[in-house]
Design an enzyme around this catalytic site. Structure first.
Site, PDB file in Angstrom:
ATOM      1  N   HIS A 190     -80.254-133.641 -25.281  1.00 20.13           N
ATOM      2  CA  HIS A 190     -80.908-133.195 -26.234  1.00 20.13           C
ATOM      3  C   HIS A 190     -82.599-132.973 -26.363  1.00 20.13           C
ATOM      4  O   HIS A 190     -82.926-132.615 -27.003  1.00 20.13           O
ATOM      5  CB  HIS A 190     -80.403-134.187 -27.224  1.00 20.13           C
ATOM      6  CG  HIS A 190     -81.268-135.688 -27.517  1.00 20.13           C
ATOM      7  ND1 HIS A 190     -80.882-136.473 -26.640  1.00 20.13           N
ATOM      8  CD2 HIS A 190     -82.447-135.725 -28.226  1.00 20.13           C
ATOM      9  CE1 HIS A 190     -81.878-137.396 -27.162  1.00 20.13           C
ATOM     10  NE2 HIS A 190     -82.612-137.033 -27.827  1.00 20.13           N
TER      11      HIS A 190
HETATM   12  C1  UD1 Z   1     -85.260-136.217 -32.692  1.00 23.63           C
HETATM   13  C2  UD1 Z   1     -86.476-136.713 -32.114  1.00 23.63           C
HETATM   14  C3  UD1 Z   1     -86.076-137.460 -30.727  1.00 23.63           C
HETATM   15  C4  UD1 Z   1     -84.935-138.089 -30.609  1.00 23.63           C
HETATM   16  C5  UD1 Z   1     -83.783-137.593 -31.414  1.00 23.63           C
HETATM   17  C6  UD1 Z   1     -82.518-138.671 -31.369  1.00 23.63           C
HETATM   18  C7  UD1 Z   1     -88.668-136.056 -32.761  1.00 23.63           C
HETATM   19  C8  UD1 Z   1     -89.721-135.128 -32.301  1.00 23.63           C
HETATM   20  N1  UD1 Z   1     -87.522-135.867 -32.029  1.00 23.63           N
HETATM   21  O1  UD1 Z   1     -84.716-134.797 -31.713  1.00 23.63           O
HETATM   22  O2  UD1 Z   1     -87.257-137.846 -30.147  1.00 23.63           O
HETATM   23  O3  UD1 Z   1     -84.606-138.402 -29.121  1.00 23.63           O
HETATM   24  O4  UD1 Z   1     -83.940-137.181 -32.506  1.00 23.63           O
HETATM   25  O5  UD1 Z   1     -81.310-137.776 -31.433  1.00 23.63           O
HETATM   26  O6  UD1 Z   1     -88.838-136.433 -33.582  1.00 23.63           O
HETATM   27  N2  UD1 Z   1     -79.547-131.264 -36.540  1.00 23.63           N
HETATM   28  C9  UD1 Z   1     -78.561-131.240 -37.109  1.00 23.63           C
HETATM   29  N3  UD1 Z   1     -78.295-132.492 -37.945  1.00 23.63           N
HETATM   30  C10 UD1 Z   1     -79.133-133.413 -37.790  1.00 23.63           C
HETATM   31  C11 UD1 Z   1     -80.258-133.432 -37.042  1.00 23.63           C
HETATM   32  C12 UD1 Z   1     -80.425-132.401 -36.378  1.00 23.63           C
HETATM   33  O7  UD1 Z   1     -77.859-130.068 -37.069  1.00 23.63           O
HETATM   34  O8  UD1 Z   1     -78.483-134.547 -38.458  1.00 23.63           O
HETATM   35  C13 UD1 Z   1     -80.021-129.975 -35.726  1.00 23.63           C
HETATM   36  C14 UD1 Z   1     -81.163-128.808 -36.673  1.00 23.63           C
HETATM   37  O9  UD1 Z   1     -80.571-127.774 -36.201  1.00 23.63           O
HETATM   38  C15 UD1 Z   1     -82.398-129.296 -36.097  1.00 23.63           C
HETATM   39  C16 UD1 Z   1     -81.942-129.785 -34.623  1.00 23.63           C
HETATM   40  O10 UD1 Z   1     -80.698-130.394 -34.566  1.00 23.63           O
HETATM   41  O11 UD1 Z   1     -83.353-128.255 -36.062  1.00 23.63           O
HETATM   42  C17 UD1 Z   1     -83.144-130.731 -34.193  1.00 23.63           C
HETATM   43  O12 UD1 Z   1     -83.345-131.919 -34.884  1.00 23.63           O
HETATM   44  P1  UD1 Z   1     -84.754-132.951 -34.911  1.00 23.63           P
HETATM   45  O13 UD1 Z   1     -84.567-134.050 -35.777  1.00 23.63           O
HETATM   46  O14 UD1 Z   1     -85.899-131.753 -35.134  1.00 23.63           O
HETATM   47  O15 UD1 Z   1     -84.866-133.113 -33.377  1.00 23.63           O
HETATM   48  P2  UD1 Z   1     -83.949-133.865 -32.242  1.00 23.63           P
HETATM   49  O16 UD1 Z   1     -83.692-132.874 -31.249  1.00 23.63           O
HETATM   50  O17 UD1 Z   1     -82.682-134.595 -33.192  1.00 23.63           O
HETATM   51  N1  UDP Z   2     -75.049-142.310 -29.082  1.00 25.74           N
HETATM   52  C1  UDP Z   2     -74.091-142.265 -29.930  1.00 25.74           C
HETATM   53  N2  UDP Z   2     -73.117-141.356 -29.930  1.00 25.74           N
HETATM   54  C2  UDP Z   2     -73.198-140.190 -28.901  1.00 25.74           C
HETATM   55  C3  UDP Z   2     -74.369-140.254 -28.270  1.00 25.74           C
HETATM   56  C4  UDP Z   2     -75.207-141.271 -28.320  1.00 25.74           C
HETATM   57  O1  UDP Z   2     -73.890-143.307 -30.588  1.00 25.74           O
HETATM   58  O2  UDP Z   2     -72.469-139.375 -29.098  1.00 25.74           O
HETATM   59  C5  UDP Z   2     -75.972-143.297 -29.101  1.00 25.74           C
HETATM   60  C6  UDP Z   2     -76.324-144.188 -27.966  1.00 25.74           C
HETATM   61  O3  UDP Z   2     -75.557-145.232 -27.656  1.00 25.74           O
HETATM   62  C7  UDP Z   2     -77.800-144.477 -28.144  1.00 25.74           C
HETATM   63  C8  UDP Z   2     -78.319-143.483 -28.927  1.00 25.74           C
HETATM   64  O4  UDP Z   2     -77.207-143.061 -29.417  1.00 25.74           O
HETATM   65  O5  UDP Z   2     -77.824-145.836 -28.714  1.00 25.74           O
HETATM   66  C9  UDP Z   2     -79.485-142.700 -28.168  1.00 25.74           C
HETATM   67  O6  UDP Z   2     -79.859-141.706 -29.158  1.00 25.74           O
HETATM   68  P1  UDP Z   2     -80.383-140.205 -28.631  1.00 25.74           P
HETATM   69  O7  UDP Z   2     -79.786-139.864 -27.110  1.00 25.74           O
HETATM   70  O8  UDP Z   2     -79.987-139.342 -29.711  1.00 25.74           O
HETATM   71  O9  UDP Z   2     -81.811-140.483 -28.690  1.00 25.74           O
HETATM   72  P2  UDP Z   2     -83.044-141.205 -27.907  1.00 25.74           P
HETATM   73  O10 UDP Z   2     -82.635-142.524 -27.323  1.00 25.74           O
HETATM   74  O11 UDP Z   2     -83.093-140.118 -26.626  1.00 25.74           O
HETATM   75  O12 UDP Z   2     -84.156-141.211 -28.618  1.00 25.74           O
END
Ligand code: UD1
Ligand code: UDP
Length: 359
Positions: free
Chosen positions: A204
């Site tokens: 992601h």
């Molecule tokens: C965010 C964090 C990243 C973290 C990740 C965990 C920042 C800059 N990024 O990235 O560090 O690793 O969360 O998963 O803070 N969306 C949904 N539903 C949701 C959330 C997001 O549909 O509940 C979709 C939306 O289209 C949105 C996109 O995902 O625009 C990105 O979401 P965003 O929270 O901006 O960044 P992440 O990629 O989730």
């Molecule tokens: N995770 C989860 N379900 C999934 C994928 C990931 O519960 O389908 C959990 C995983 O065990 C870990 C966390 O989500 O604890 C990691 O989150 P993510 O990869 O979104 O963010 P990051 O760690 O890169 O910030």
């Protein structure tokens, strides 16, 4: 009073040991959810599975540009903090929620505790790196997971007296939930998988999935792994990635794409996988703790301990390297040590916070 800020999936998971400890000690605290993540399977599901108390506040900021999201979080956090006047505000990790929350709190002259302080990829192309650096420099308590994270902070001139090496709360979360996961979740059976006879994938990172060429290479690499090993490749797709795959019109051949799983299901899948491919931070750590080889689809990592102990290999966003990395990592002996602590980070952090309140 302790203010606990969170907003995304990994923050809910890694903050859960801290919340549980506050509950057990009967401390006065509140949970402020920014709403950065809001889809059921990125948010609510974790409160339910981990049996966490509902947030006291939810700002519902939702998705947006970096500046837009950061600004909304700051405005909302400022209002709640001014009302609640906590003695210490805790943030965890490197998201926009963390940086915006820490900035709002520090400008109200509140003490900020940064959990998972001192991680550095030394790659400022990552939004998370900017969030980490800013947050560390405005925090009063730096809860570093490892000695190497502490060294990073010292190298940037941060005062040693502010730093406390606690281990990572991800270990607490894994230890607290692995047995529950084994009893409650039946995900291998549900997906018709056999232990060590499937690969698990997450992806992601903005710099991977928002980039057409990189996302294409990653999907090609995963398809290559599926063909070479003739084993299922289970890929719970993050909403950002789902959106990009659709927008870019990529077909996905031979991969088992699913909705994101809850933590209990995901832990079970992780712990029994042949190998995990990921660009996630938390997943690099969890695989290391669980003794499962990890191939990280990035060119750098802020989790160098996983490379040092030999649980992780960097394979970039390059189909050929992904396949080569998987070939070599599947042959590893799973005998490394866990560098992330004993699973008492949450207790240590809350102990420091409880003492700090009275100062
Ligand atoms: C965010 C964090 C990243 C973290 C990740 C965990 C920042 C800059 N990024 O990235 O560090 O690793 O969360 O998963 O803070 N969306 C949904 N539903 C949701 C959330 C997001 O549909 O509940 C979709 C939306 O289209 C949105 C996109 O995902 O625009 C990105 O979401 P965003 O929270 O901006 O960044 P992440 O990629 O989730
Ligand atoms: N995770 C989860 N379900 C999934 C994928 C990931 O519960 O389908 C959990 C995983 O065990 C870990 C966390 O989500 O604890 C990691 O989150 P993510 O990869 O979104 O963010 P990051 O760690 O890169 O910030």
């Amino acid at each position: 009073m302790i203010g606990i800020l969170l907003g995304t999936r990994p923050e809910i998971i890694k903050m859960s040991p801290v919340i549980r400890e506050c509950e057990q000690r009967g401390l006065d605290y509140f949970i402020l959810h920014t709403g950065q993540h809001y889809s059921y399977e990125m948010d609510r599901l974790f409160f339910e599975e981990l049996e966490l108390p509902d947030p006291d506040y939810n700002l519902d900021v939702g998705s947006g540009t970096h500046a837009g999201q950061t600004a909304k979080i700051m405005t909302g956090v400022e209002e709640i903090l001014a009302k609640e006047s906590p003695e210490i505000v805790l943030v965890q990790g490197d998201t926009n929620t963390v940086m915006a929350g820490a900035l709002a709190a520090s400008k109200l002259h509140m003490r900020v505790g940064h959990i998972e302080a001192g991680l550095r990829s030394f790659n400022r192309q990552m939004p998370e790196e900017i969030n980490r650096v800013v947050t560390d420099h405005i925090s009063d308590y730096l809860f570093a997971p490892t000695e190497s994270a502490r060294e990073n902070l010292l190298a940037e001139g941060i005062d040693d007296t502010k730093i406390c090496v606690t281990g990572n709360t991800v270990v607490d979360a894994v230890y607290q939930n692995l047995d529950i996961a084994k009893k409650k979740a039946n995900i291998l059976k549900d997906l018709d998988l056999e232990p060590r006879k499937y690969f698990l994938v997450t992806a992601h990172r903005q710099e991977n999935v928002d980039n057409r060429a990189r996302l294409k290479e990653i999907l090609k690499g995963l398809e290559g792994v599926q063909k070479e090993f003739s084993l299922p490749v289970v890929f719970p797709v993050h909403p950002r990635t789902e959106k990009r795959i659709k927008e870019m019109g990529f077909g996905v051949d031979g991969l088992n794409l699913t909705k994101p799983f809850g933590f209990l299901e995901f832990l079970q899948l992780e712990s029994q996988a042949k190998l995990v491919l990921t660009d996630s931070g938390g997943v690099q750590e969890e695989t290391c703790v669980l003794g499962v080889p990890c191939a990280t689809m990035r060119y750098d990592t802020e989790r160098p301990e996983t490379l040092d102990v030999g649980s992780n290999i960097l394979v970039g966003a390059d189909a050929k390297k992904i396949l080569e990395g998987v070939r070599s990592a599947t042959a590893w002996k799973r005998a490394w040590r866990n560098p992330y602590g004993d699973g008492i980070a949450g207790k240590m952090i809350v102990m420091v916070c409880a003492a700090a309140r009275s100062q």
